[in-house]
Design a protein around this motif. Structure first.
Motif, mmCIF file in Angstrom:
data_model
loop_
_atom_site.group_PDB
_atom_site.id
_atom_site.type_symbol
_atom_site.label_atom_id
_atom_site.label_comp_id
_atom_site.label_asym_id
_atom_site.label_seq_id
_atom_site.Cartn_x
_atom_site.Cartn_y
_atom_site.Cartn_z
ATOM 1 N N ALA A 173 -14.425 18.172 -21.801
ATOM 2 C CA ALA A 173 -13.182 18.654 -21.198
ATOM 3 C C ALA A 173 -12.517 19.600 -22.196
ATOM 4 O O ALA A 173 -12.595 19.396 -23.410
ATOM 5 C CB ALA A 173 -12.256 17.493 -20.892
ATOM 6 N N HIS A 174 -11.931 20.650 -21.655
ATOM 7 C CA HIS A 174 -11.246 21.628 -22.508
ATOM 8 C C HIS A 174 -9.863 21.872 -21.929
ATOM 9 O O HIS A 174 -9.651 22.832 -21.199
ATOM 10 C CB HIS A 174 -12.057 22.932 -22.557
ATOM 11 N N PRO A 175 -8.946 20.984 -22.238
ATOM 12 C CA PRO A 175 -7.613 21.099 -21.633
ATOM 13 C C PRO A 175 -6.896 22.366 -22.094
ATOM 14 O O PRO A 175 -7.246 22.972 -23.120
ATOM 15 C CB PRO A 175 -6.878 19.853 -22.109
ATOM 16 N N TRP A 176 -5.905 22.741 -21.319
ATOM 17 C CA TRP A 176 -5.066 23.898 -21.637
ATOM 18 C C TRP A 176 -3.807 23.379 -22.327
ATOM 19 O O TRP A 176 -3.025 22.642 -21.733
ATOM 20 C CB TRP A 176 -4.728 24.642 -20.344
ATOM 21 N N GLN A 177 -3.644 23.805 -23.570
ATOM 22 C CA GLN A 177 -2.545 23.230 -24.355
ATOM 23 C C GLN A 177 -1.176 23.599 -23.788
ATOM 24 O O GLN A 177 -0.211 22.852 -23.955
ATOM 25 C CB GLN A 177 -2.650 23.665 -25.832
ATOM 26 N N ASP A 178 -1.068 24.753 -23.129
ATOM 27 C CA ASP A 178 0.237 25.178 -22.607
ATOM 28 C C ASP A 178 0.475 24.738 -21.167
ATOM 29 O O ASP A 178 1.414 25.194 -20.520
ATOM 30 C CB ASP A 178 0.349 26.705 -22.678
ATOM 31 N N SER A 179 -0.376 23.877 -20.665
ATOM 32 C CA SER A 179 -0.216 23.429 -19.279
ATOM 33 C C SER A 179 1.026 22.553 -19.144
ATOM 34 O O SER A 179 1.348 21.766 -20.039
ATOM 35 C CB SER A 179 -1.448 22.620 -18.856
ATOM 36 N N PRO A 180 1.714 22.653 -18.009
ATOM 37 C CA PRO A 180 2.808 21.709 -17.750
ATOM 38 C C PRO A 180 2.297 20.302 -17.450
ATOM 39 O O PRO A 180 3.095 19.371 -17.351
ATOM 40 C CB PRO A 180 3.512 22.322 -16.529
ATOM 41 N N VAL A 181 0.984 20.163 -17.304
ATOM 42 C CA VAL A 181 0.410 18.844 -17.017
ATOM 43 C C VAL A 181 -0.152 18.261 -18.321
ATOM 44 O O VAL A 181 -0.852 18.955 -19.074
ATOM 45 C CB VAL A 181 -0.707 18.971 -15.947
ATOM 46 N N ALA A 182 0.146 16.986 -18.560
ATOM 47 C CA ALA A 182 -0.341 16.331 -19.778
ATOM 48 C C ALA A 182 -1.868 16.375 -19.821
ATOM 49 O O ALA A 182 -2.533 16.325 -18.788
ATOM 50 C CB ALA A 182 0.132 14.875 -19.807
ATOM 51 N N VAL A 183 -2.386 16.471 -21.046
ATOM 52 C CA VAL A 183 -3.822 16.649 -21.248
ATOM 53 C C VAL A 183 -4.644 15.626 -20.465
ATOM 54 O O VAL A 183 -5.644 15.964 -19.824
ATOM 55 C CB VAL A 183 -4.146 16.564 -22.763
ATOM 56 N N GLU A 184 -4.211 14.371 -20.471
ATOM 57 C CA GLU A 184 -5.064 13.328 -19.881
ATOM 58 C C GLU A 184 -5.150 13.412 -18.351
ATOM 59 O O GLU A 184 -6.037 12.829 -17.758
ATOM 60 C CB GLU A 184 -4.625 11.932 -20.315
ATOM 61 N N HIS A 185 -4.211 14.150 -17.749
ATOM 62 C CA HIS A 185 -4.244 14.243 -16.291
ATOM 63 C C HIS A 185 -4.771 15.584 -15.791
ATOM 64 O O HIS A 185 -4.871 15.801 -14.583
ATOM 65 C CB HIS A 185 -2.836 14.021 -15.715
ATOM 66 N N GLN A 186 -5.078 16.491 -16.691
ATOM 67 C CA GLN A 186 -5.459 17.833 -16.251
ATOM 68 C C GLN A 186 -6.768 17.843 -15.461
ATOM 69 O O GLN A 186 -7.639 16.985 -15.655
ATOM 70 C CB GLN A 186 -5.597 18.770 -17.460
ATOM 71 N N VAL A 187 -6.857 18.855 -14.601
ATOM 72 C CA VAL A 187 -8.092 19.078 -13.855
ATOM 73 C C VAL A 187 -9.202 19.385 -14.858
ATOM 74 O O VAL A 187 -9.055 20.254 -15.713
ATOM 75 C CB VAL A 187 -7.908 20.255 -12.877
#
Lengths: 218, 315
Positions: B136-150
């Motif tokens: 998984a490569h989460p987006w650090q600037d996402s408004p969604v917390a890392v653990e819930h990201q698509v």
């Protein structure tokens, strides 16, 4: 005199009344309706009606498109009238003009671009592959009316034995002035045929016509 | 020669600003590329993905002034987006509801916990639990917390009127494996057949629902245009090109999309498929930090930038 009036019309796909859009395919000099109708299958789009009119003696007009317009009469007027009849027939069958697309190759591209300049309205899409407006250099281009944001694609190899690229540019300028949204693609060094990139552009344009915009004025 | 899974899925929006807001702000995906449809430069092509723009995570949109999709068969009917676990589904159910999006109950479908909803234009989406398998490569600037990201795409559900011709292409030509089947809703619902690729799992499944009684779908806003499958290496891509060319299927031949290389063809059920390479990727013309911030054009369109930009509404 209307030499193209009683020529055959070949069809493919669903009937225009049952299709999401209709594509009128205009063949080139020496070719026939059958050959250009094959493009309908190559485009491989579902629910697109295809109509391919046949020119009398395989040519829409006898002389090069750069010749004096009078030397191509009465065939040129008859050819333009044939396209007008086809479009009018579609409209009378309830197909709105924004669901009518035209595609011409070579002489058919010249005829198609000249036709929309003389009969401007909002077509779904117009694709003139290797062709441009008809008439000798310096022909006045004071067409009246608006193409109302019709998407137009002009694809042309360059150099081409028949079509000087300046005429494609002139066609772009004239149709843009008439309100079309024109995209030109120049293909250096390709032969006088429909190429794969052109096919992809046509397919993308037609998919958009098939999706349609119910709000569009017809 | 195995396809590695879903590469990307391209859908249709008639509202680019609303689409951008929903996918980045509500769903928390990253806009990794803002470009135009290479075959129709009057339309934006927007790519939403994970933090890196990894293959298998792109949900992309053509911006067409289209009427809403007419739903039916011969189309892609549901887009899977993977999340890690059931706790995320519960979190998403609340978040989406808070954002005014109606959600289904969390159900078990094909033995996976799933939450269904529609985007603001009606695209049918499922959040599907993948148990955190794979990278998984989460987006650090996402408004969604890392653990819930698509985490990526899949499974993708298509509808065809007749299984057999589609199945022949999936298994015979594309080397997918028919793994199992399930019924969509009640026992009376249509049967869905699951085809696996590569290492299988939800990122590498195509679900084929058989619905002979439905009318044909029509492209439109809220609908899906095509689905692409991953071929990791250029060597395999060449082999796929050869195989398609000799298959008797009407295929596009190799197309260089600059960010990846593609092959297109329509399967017998009428759905447009693409086989696409993992590379070179979206960082080929932008730095990884600034992906998607300005209009990117492949080199062959760069000379027309002024005209193309003039035809696009600022976004």
């Amino acid at each position: 005199m209307h030499p193209h009036a009683d020529q055959p019309m070949l069809t493919a796909g669903p009937s225009p009344e049952n299709a999401d859009a209709t594509l009128v395919l205009v063949h080139g000099r020496g070719a026939d309706a059958q050959s250009i109708l094959a493009l309908h299958r190559t485009l491989d789009l579902s629910n697109l009606a295809g109509l391919a009119p046949q020119a009398a003696n395989h040519t829409w007009y006898p002389n090069p498109f750069l010749a004096e317009i009078e030397t191509n009469q009465p065939y040129l007027d008859s050819a333009l009238k044939r396209l007008a009849e086809i479009v009018d027939d579609l409209l009378s069958r309830g197909v709105p003009s924004h669901r009518i697309a035209l595609l011409g190759f070579s002489q058919g591209a010249c005829l198609t671009s000249e036709f929309i300049a003389r009969h401007p309205r909002r077509y779904g899409a117009v694709m003139a592959l290797t062709g441009g407006l008809i008439g000798p250099p310096g022909t006045s281009r004071d067409y009246a009316g608006s193409l109302e944001s019709t998407p137009v694609f002009l694809g042309c190899n360059d150099p081409d034995a028949h079509i000087p690229f300046e005429r494609v540019r002139e066609t772009e300028a004239v149709l843009s002035r008439m309100g079309a949204v024109v995209e030109v693609r120049r293909y250096p060094g390709l032969p006088h045929t429909v190429n794969d990139d052109e096919l992809r552009v046509c397919r993308a344009m037609l998919e958009k016509v098939l999706a349609g915009d119910e709000e569009a004025t017809s | 020669m195995q396809l590695a899974g879903i590469h990307h899925l391209t859908a249709i929006t008639a509202d680019a600003p609303g689409n951008l807001a929903f996918y980045t702000q509500t769903l928390g995906m990253r806009l990794v590329k803002k470009t135009v449809n290479q075959d129709d430069v009057s339309a934006y092509h927007l790519f939403y993905a994970d933090g890196k723009g990894s293959p298998g995570t792109d949900l992309t949109f053509f911006d067409w002034p289209a009427a809403p999709e007419r739903r039916g068969t011969r189309s892609i009917v549901r887009t899977g987006l993977r999340v890690a676990d059931e706790a995320s589904l519960t979190w998403w159910a609340k978040r989406l509801t808070d954002h005014g999006i109606a959600v289904s109950d969390i159900v078990k479908r094909d033995n996976r916990s799933t939450l269904d909803f529609e985007d603001p234009e009606g695209q049918r989406i499922s959040l599907v639990v993948d148990d955190g398998v794979g990278e998984a490569h989460p987006w650090q600037d996402s408004p969604v917390a890392v653990e819930h990201q698509v985490r990526g795409l899949g499974p993708i559900v298509i509808s065809v009127p007749d299984l057999e011709p589609t199945s022949r292409v999936l298994t015979g030509l594309m080397e997918m494996r028919q793994a199992r089947q399930y019924t969509h809703a009640e026992a009376t619902g249509p049967t869905t057949y699951v085809y696996e690729m590569g290492d299988a799992g939800p990122a590498a499944e195509l679900h084929v629902r058989v619905e002979p009684d439905l009318p044909r779908a029509r492209y439109g806003a809220g609908g899906v245009h095509h689905v692409a499958f991953r071929t990791p290496t250029f060597d395999d891509y060449e082999k796929w090109a050869e195989r398609l060319a000799s298959s008797g299927i009407n295929a596009s031949g190799p197309v260089d999309r600059f960010y990846f290389r593609s092959l297109y063809f329509r399967e017998p059920g009428g759905i447009l498929f693409e086989i696409a390479t993992d590379g070179p990727g979206f960082a080929v013309d932008e730095s990884a930090d600034t992906l998607g911030q300005s209009l990117a054009l492949p080199p062959f369109l760069e000379p027309q930038r002024q005209q193309i930009e003039a035809n696009l509404k600022p976004l």
